[in-house]
Write a protein that holds these residues in place. Structure first.
Motif, PDB file in Angstrom:
ATOM      1  N   THR A  97       0.826  -1.200   0.000  1.00 29.23           N
ATOM      2  CA  THR A  97       0.000   0.000   0.000  1.00 29.23           C
ATOM      3  C   THR A  97       0.865   1.257   0.000  1.00 29.23           C
ATOM      4  O   THR A  97       2.011   1.254   0.461  1.00 29.23           O
ATOM      5  CB  THR A  97      -0.921   0.036   1.226  1.00 29.23           C
ATOM      6  N   ARG A  98       0.293   2.304  -0.524  1.00 29.65           N
ATOM      7  CA  ARG A  98       0.902   3.643  -0.442  1.00 29.65           C
ATOM      8  C   ARG A  98      -0.072   4.546   0.311  1.00 29.65           C
ATOM      9  O   ARG A  98      -1.236   4.679  -0.074  1.00 29.65           O
ATOM     10  CB  ARG A  98       1.187   4.229  -1.820  1.00 29.65           C
ATOM     11  N   THR A 114      -4.829   9.317   2.374  1.00 32.39           N
ATOM     12  CA  THR A 114      -5.185   8.728   1.081  1.00 32.39           C
ATOM     13  C   THR A 114      -4.451   7.401   0.928  1.00 32.39           C
ATOM     14  O   THR A 114      -3.231   7.347   1.092  1.00 32.39           O
ATOM     15  CB  THR A 114      -4.819   9.675  -0.071  1.00 32.39           C
ATOM     16  N   SER A 116      -3.689   3.928  -1.403  1.00 27.57           N
ATOM     17  CA  SER A 116      -3.697   3.258  -2.707  1.00 27.57           C
ATOM     18  C   SER A 116      -3.050   1.889  -2.558  1.00 27.57           C
ATOM     19  O   SER A 116      -2.140   1.698  -1.735  1.00 27.57           O
ATOM     20  CB  SER A 116      -2.935   4.075  -3.753  1.00 27.57           C
ATOM     21  N   LYS A 154      -9.150  -2.675  -8.931  1.00 27.49           N
ATOM     22  CA  LYS A 154      -8.638  -1.792  -9.977  1.00 27.49           C
ATOM     23  C   LYS A 154      -9.520  -0.576 -10.177  1.00 27.49           C
ATOM     24  O   LYS A 154      -9.049   0.506 -10.530  1.00 27.49           O
ATOM     25  CB  LYS A 154      -8.509  -2.553 -11.300  1.00 27.49           C
ATOM     26  N   ALA A 157      -9.173   1.283  -5.897  1.00 19.76           N
ATOM     27  CA  ALA A 157      -8.068   1.445  -4.957  1.00 19.76           C
ATOM     28  C   ALA A 157      -6.684   1.203  -5.535  1.00 19.76           C
ATOM     29  O   ALA A 157      -5.701   1.650  -4.940  1.00 19.76           O
ATOM     30  CB  ALA A 157      -8.267   0.519  -3.752  1.00 19.76           C
ATOM     31  N   TYR A 159      -3.442   1.828  -7.500  1.00 18.23           N
ATOM     32  CA  TYR A 159      -2.800   3.057  -7.972  1.00 18.23           C
ATOM     33  C   TYR A 159      -2.852   3.150  -9.501  1.00 18.23           C
ATOM     34  O   TYR A 159      -2.620   2.149 -10.174  1.00 18.23           O
ATOM     35  CB  TYR A 159      -1.340   3.072  -7.497  1.00 18.23           C
ATOM     36  N   PRO A 160      -3.228   4.323 -10.065  1.00 15.27           N
ATOM     37  CA  PRO A 160      -3.333   5.657  -9.439  1.00 15.27           C
ATOM     38  C   PRO A 160      -4.662   5.956  -8.759  1.00 15.27           C
ATOM     39  O   PRO A 160      -4.862   7.073  -8.287  1.00 15.27           O
ATOM     40  CB  PRO A 160      -3.135   6.593 -10.637  1.00 15.27           C
ATOM     41  N   ASN A 161      -5.613   5.010  -8.740  1.00 14.43           N
ATOM     42  CA  ASN A 161      -6.844   5.228  -7.976  1.00 14.43           C
ATOM     43  C   ASN A 161      -6.538   5.180  -6.485  1.00 14.43           C
ATOM     44  O   ASN A 161      -5.526   4.590  -6.065  1.00 14.43           O
ATOM     45  CB  ASN A 161      -7.889   4.176  -8.339  1.00 14.43           C
ATOM     46  N   SER A 162      -7.399   5.779  -5.690  1.00 11.00           N
ATOM     47  CA  SER A 162      -7.138   5.842  -4.257  1.00 11.00           C
ATOM     48  C   SER A 162      -8.444   6.037  -3.499  1.00 11.00           C
ATOM     49  O   SER A 162      -9.470   6.397  -4.071  1.00 11.00           O
ATOM     50  CB  SER A 162      -6.165   6.985  -3.931  1.00 11.00           C
ATOM     51  N   SER A 164      -9.769   8.131  -0.103  1.00  7.95           N
ATOM     52  CA  SER A 164      -9.392   9.208   0.811  1.00  7.95           C
ATOM     53  C   SER A 164     -10.332   9.233   2.009  1.00  7.95           C
ATOM     54  O   SER A 164     -11.535   9.033   1.862  1.00  7.95           O
ATOM     55  CB  SER A 164      -9.421  10.569   0.102  1.00  7.95           C
TER      56      SER A 164
END
Length: 379
Positions: A97-98, A114, A116, A154, A157, A159-162, A164
């Motif tokens: 995760t990020r 946030t 991702s 996909k 969540a 990446y680049p979706n996230s 918040s």
């Protein structure tokens, strides 16, 4: 919960996860299920440096659980409706995760988190239908299940979706600015230093946002300093904020500099108007012309108020060229342009008293006049 295929009507916790077997409330109330006794582990942490006011963390999460939960899936196939009991246990996953934490100046200092997912996570678990054998052991079922999980992640969540989660109101960010004021600081005339033997070393501090001052240059040995500097200050609220001006004398022999004088410039005029709803009075704020009219420039000669020292027998006047720009169509931001040096004469105005002081003075004079008239009539 609605299904993508329109087959699943709802999913709830099953009777073995309910304190009351007849209570099929889908909300998480009066439920009993276990996540096991193995906690989620963090397999390390990587922190990125950034010039923005944020903290970026990358962490792998690993969980080999002994959890057990049963759910009921309500399905509809044409005219037929049936309930499919499913037991899920021994969930295992590894997920990178990020996490981005937006840092702000006010407590708790984190306005938003946030999250991702970096890549499709590895997920495995046991799934029993009707208390039968593990269907995940059947050929192809595990692969299809992982594909469905990856497809759903996909969309939301990975990446680049996230996803918040605000931790503070408005993500901890201040309200959107209403404008930006462009100040052209020209000169100060007739300034008196606190040192009677030598001339001062004056400089000016300009402030609109509290705690965010802008510093002019220091002019050495001058009581008529010329600055000819430009400043840009953001205005968040035209009614509550004002331009604060402070003139200091730099003192190299002291830890603090001497304050010579202060001045204030308001962006709106305050007046009392009739409130049609309550039939009472209300305060109305009207922006000045150089605020309201796009790209209007005004040259202001602003009197400085003495700082209170007895050594200051008189104080000069600071001249400021103030320009105001046009409002943006999208964000209603006011953009500024530098004053044009074309020899064109600009209107010279003086800063009057605030409307509140004027109103109080008028009310006092009216009360005194009323009392005088009453005394005269009685005589």
């Amino acid at each position: 919960m609605p299904s993508i295929l329109g087959v699943v009507e709802d999913i709830t916790l099953g009777p073995h996860s309910l304190m009351d077997a007849e209570h099929l409330d889908p909300h998480i109330t009066e439920k009993y299920f276990t996540l096991g006794d193995h906690p989620i582990r963090v397999g390390g942490m990587k922190v990125y440096r950034t010039t923005e006011e944020s903290c970026i963390l990358e962490m792998p999460y690993i969980w080999g659980s002994s959890m057990a939960v049963d759910i009921q899936v309500y399905m509809k196939l044409g005219p037929l409706r049936f309930v499919l009991p499913i037991s899920i246990s021994q969930v295992q996953f590894k997920m990178n995760t990020r996490i981005v934490l937006n840092m702000v100046d006010t407590f708790p200092c984190i306005g938003c988190a946030t999250v991702s997912v970096l890549g499709i996570p590895h997920i495995d678990f046991r799934m029993n239908l009707f208390n039968g054998p593990d269907v995940m052991a059947l050929p192809g079922i595990k692969e299809v299940t992982r594909w469905v999980i990856g497809y759903v992640l996909k969309q939301v969540a990975i990446y680049p979706n996230s996803i918040s989660a605000p931790l503070m109101q408005n993500y901890g960010e201040p309200p959107e600015p209403q404008g930006m004021v462009h100040i052209f600081l020209e000169k100060i005339e007739g300034l008196k230093s606190t040192d009677l033997m030598t001339k001062g070393d004056p400089y000016v501090l300009l402030e609109v946002r509290e705690g965010r001052q802008q510093h002019s240059k220091t002019v050495k040995s001058s009581n008529n300093p010329k600055f000819n500097e430009e400043f840009f200050l953001v205005v968040d609220d035209l009614e509550k904020q004002k331009l604060s001006i402070k003139v200091y004398d730099y003192d190299r022999m002291s830890p603090t500099d001497d304050l010579l004088g202060t001045a204030e410039v308001f962006f709106t005029d305050e007046r009392i108007d009739k409130d049609e709803d309550t039939m009472g009075e209300k305060v109305v704020y009207e922006p000045y012309d150089w605020i309201r009219v796009p790209l209007t420039e005004k040259k202001m000669t602003i009197p400085l108020q003495p700082a209170g020292s007895n050594l200051l027998k008189s104080i000069g006047k600071a001249a400021f060229g103030v320009a105001k720009g046009a409002a943006s169509e999208v964000k209603n931001l006011i953009t500024m342009t530098a004053p044009e040096v074309t020899g064109k004469k600009l209107t010279t105005i003086h800063v009057a008293k605030p409307a509140k002081e004027v109103r109080e003075l008028k009310e006092k004079q009216a009360a005194e006049q009323k009392a005088a008239d009453k005394t005269k009539a009685a005589a």
